[in-house]
Design an enzyme around this catalytic site. Structure first.
Site, short mmCIF file in Angstrom:
data_model
loop_
_atom_site.label_atom_id
_atom_site.label_comp_id
_atom_site.label_asym_id
_atom_site.label_seq_id
_atom_site.Cartn_x
_atom_site.Cartn_y
_atom_site.Cartn_z
N ASP A 121 0.85 -1.19 0.00
CA ASP A 121 0.00 0.00 0.00
C ASP A 121 0.88 1.24 0.00
O ASP A 121 2.00 1.22 0.54
CB ASP A 121 -0.91 0.02 1.23
CG ASP A 121 -1.95 -1.08 1.19
OD1 ASP A 121 -2.44 -1.40 0.09
OD2 ASP A 121 -2.27 -1.64 2.26
N ASP A 170 -7.10 -1.37 -4.56
CA ASP A 170 -8.18 -1.01 -3.63
C ASP A 170 -9.06 0.08 -4.24
O ASP A 170 -10.29 0.03 -4.13
CB ASP A 170 -7.61 -0.51 -2.31
CG ASP A 170 -6.80 -1.55 -1.57
OD1 ASP A 170 -7.11 -2.75 -1.71
OD2 ASP A 170 -5.86 -1.17 -0.84
#
Length: 200
Positions: free
Chosen positions: A131, A165
């Site tokens: 991330d 995401d």
């Protein structure tokens, strides 16, 4: 291949961008490193998580393996659903949004299945999801009168996420917003069929 070109293009572009960014982050930054893109509001912050989207976790070695296998099964289901929508000529917007969801889920599966082995820190199916997108748009403290969290610091938007995401979230949000447009033709068809039955 009629009807498959645009969904496949969406999937390819999302996967390409997602994996290219993750690879750059993994090979050019150290864990926890960050740099600002737009002031304090948009930050590239390198972190990894063992679990679900936006840094949520499903703990333990068994949990990680189970989550990876669940993701694979879920992506298989989404892929079949996408094929069904294309085959039965559903609304183009719905198909493209499901393609976004599919590509995002597949992007994170690649991390979970392969990254541990590729980067030498774990075995197959135990990789960590990379991330990096962080948007701490607003910071402050909860009012003291609020139960439990009173006086605690809050950050909006706190989770660090990735392009996969984002693709999933955008796909889901657009389906929720435009669901009436996506499914109105089916409703009309059902009404017509019911009318014919009544008339007969």
């Amino acid at each position: 291949m009629k009807g498959y070109t645009k969904p496949l293009l969406v999937i390819f572009l999302v996967l390409l961008a997602d994996q290219a960014l993750k690879t750059w982050i993994k090979t050019n930054m150290y864990l926890g490193q960050e740099f600002k893109i737009i002031g304090q509001w948009f930050i590239i912050h390198f972190t990894e998580n063992n679990g679900m989207a936006f840094g949520m976790e499903f703990g333990g070695e068994f949990g990680k393996l189970a989550l990876s296998l669940f993701r694979i099964a879920a992506v298989g289901g989404i892929g079949y659903g996408l094929h069904y929508l294309i085959k039965h000529k559903y609304h183009r917007g719905l198909i493209l949004n499901v393609a976004l969801i599919f590509s995002g889920a597949l992007g994170n599966i690649i991390d979970s299945v392969f990254y541990g082995k590729i980067y030498g820190y774990e075995t197959w199916f135990h990789g960590r999801v990379v991330d990096m997108l962080y948007f701490p748009i607003a910071e402050g403290h909860f009012p003291s009168w609020i139960p439990i969290w009173g006086g605690d610091e809050f950050v909006f938007f706190r989770p660090v996420f990735n392009l996969a995401d984002a693709a999933i979230s955008v796909g889901v949000i657009l389906i929720l917003i435009f669901q009436k447009n996506y499914f109105k033709e089916d409703v009309k068809d059902d009404v017509s069929i019911n009318s014919e039955i009544v008339e007969d």
